[in-house]
Design a protein around this motif. Structure first.
Motif, mmCIF file in Angstrom:
data_model
loop_
_atom_site.group_PDB
_atom_site.id
_atom_site.type_symbol
_atom_site.label_atom_id
_atom_site.label_comp_id
_atom_site.label_asym_id
_atom_site.label_seq_id
_atom_site.Cartn_x
_atom_site.Cartn_y
_atom_site.Cartn_z
ATOM 1 N N UNK A 161 -37.606 -23.030 -3.776
ATOM 2 C CA UNK A 161 -37.340 -24.416 -3.370
ATOM 3 C C UNK A 161 -35.864 -24.583 -3.021
ATOM 4 N N UNK A 162 -35.621 -25.426 -2.040
ATOM 5 C CA UNK A 162 -34.256 -25.807 -1.700
ATOM 6 C C UNK A 162 -33.831 -26.887 -2.686
ATOM 7 N N UNK A 163 -32.714 -26.670 -3.364
ATOM 8 C CA UNK A 163 -32.171 -27.633 -4.327
ATOM 9 C C UNK A 163 -30.930 -28.246 -3.682
ATOM 10 N N UNK A 164 -30.926 -29.571 -3.556
ATOM 11 C CA UNK A 164 -29.803 -30.254 -2.921
ATOM 12 C C UNK A 164 -29.292 -31.354 -3.845
ATOM 13 N N UNK A 165 -27.991 -31.558 -3.800
ATOM 14 C CA UNK A 165 -27.372 -32.630 -4.571
ATOM 15 C C UNK A 165 -26.717 -33.594 -3.590
ATOM 16 N N UNK A 166 -27.083 -34.865 -3.722
ATOM 17 C CA UNK A 166 -26.535 -35.933 -2.900
ATOM 18 C C UNK A 166 -25.775 -36.875 -3.809
ATOM 19 N N UNK A 167 -24.571 -37.296 -3.369
ATOM 20 C CA UNK A 167 -23.717 -38.130 -4.206
ATOM 21 C C UNK A 167 -23.143 -39.283 -3.379
ATOM 22 N N UNK A 168 -23.107 -40.461 -3.986
ATOM 23 C CA UNK A 168 -22.465 -41.623 -3.378
ATOM 24 C C UNK A 168 -21.008 -41.675 -3.821
ATOM 25 N N UNK A 169 -20.192 -42.415 -3.087
ATOM 26 C CA UNK A 169 -18.754 -42.513 -3.390
ATOM 27 C C UNK A 169 -18.471 -42.953 -4.818
ATOM 28 N N UNK A 196 -20.260 -42.297 -7.466
ATOM 29 C CA UNK A 196 -20.736 -41.370 -8.480
ATOM 30 C C UNK A 196 -22.228 -41.346 -8.752
ATOM 31 N N UNK A 197 -23.008 -42.229 -8.120
ATOM 32 C CA UNK A 197 -24.462 -42.131 -8.256
ATOM 33 C C UNK A 197 -24.909 -40.842 -7.564
ATOM 34 N N UNK A 198 -25.914 -40.171 -8.127
ATOM 35 C CA UNK A 198 -26.355 -38.919 -7.518
ATOM 36 C C UNK A 198 -27.866 -38.755 -7.590
ATOM 37 N N UNK A 199 -28.361 -37.888 -6.700
ATOM 38 C CA UNK A 199 -29.769 -37.531 -6.632
ATOM 39 C C UNK A 199 -29.870 -36.027 -6.492
ATOM 40 N N UNK A 200 -30.786 -35.410 -7.242
ATOM 41 C CA UNK A 200 -31.092 -33.996 -7.062
ATOM 42 C C UNK A 200 -32.461 -33.938 -6.399
ATOM 43 N N UNK A 201 -32.503 -33.303 -5.238
ATOM 44 C CA UNK A 201 -33.695 -33.236 -4.408
ATOM 45 C C UNK A 201 -34.215 -31.805 -4.360
ATOM 46 N N UNK A 202 -35.525 -31.645 -4.524
ATOM 47 C CA UNK A 202 -36.177 -30.335 -4.414
ATOM 48 C C UNK A 202 -37.089 -30.362 -3.202
ATOM 49 N N UNK A 203 -36.941 -29.355 -2.321
ATOM 50 C CA UNK A 203 -37.747 -29.304 -1.105
ATOM 51 C C UNK A 203 -38.513 -27.998 -1.019
ATOM 52 N N UNK A 204 -39.793 -28.112 -0.641
ATOM 53 C CA UNK A 204 -40.634 -26.942 -0.403
ATOM 54 C C UNK A 204 -40.385 -26.422 1.006
ATOM 55 N N UNK A 205 -40.703 -25.148 1.253
ATOM 56 C CA UNK A 205 -40.556 -24.605 2.605
ATOM 57 C C UNK A 205 -41.375 -25.369 3.655
ATOM 58 N N UNK A 206 -42.435 -26.074 3.226
ATOM 59 C CA UNK A 206 -43.253 -26.835 4.171
ATOM 60 C C UNK A 206 -42.613 -28.157 4.586
#
Length: 86
Positions: A41-49, A51-61
């Motif tokens: 899985x692709x693991x991505x971290x998204x952050x707002x200015x 400090x709020x954050x989201x960790x996103x998991x994506x499948x190859x599909x």
């Protein structure tokens, strides 16, 4: 998949492009890091200015799910690993 965060409930899983667009448009979060998990899985971290954050998991599909969200993301004071992220 479940998410205890009510603000993200309507976008817990979906096409990656849609989820990323919503994180940017509604929550002002930008991608700051990514990597591949041992399960592929692709693991991505998204952050707002602020400090709020989201960790996103994506499948190859192309399906992405929000793994968790939080506040007070910090990078200051952590050692950079040479050659990582370049």
């Amino acid at each position: 998949f479940s998410c205890s965060c009510s603000s993200y409930a309507q976008v817990a899983c979906g096409p990656r492009n849609d989820v990323v667009k919503r994180l940017a448009d509604k929550y002002k979060e930008k991608q700051v890091a990514m990597g591949l998990s041992v399960t592929g899985k692709l693991v991505e971290i998204f952050v707002a200015d602020k400090g709020a954050f989201t960790i996103l998991l994506s499948d190859p599909n192309g399906t992405s799910c929000i793994a968790t969200t939080g506040e007070n993301w910090a990078t200051e004071g952590f050692i950079e690993v040479p050659g990582v992220g370049t």
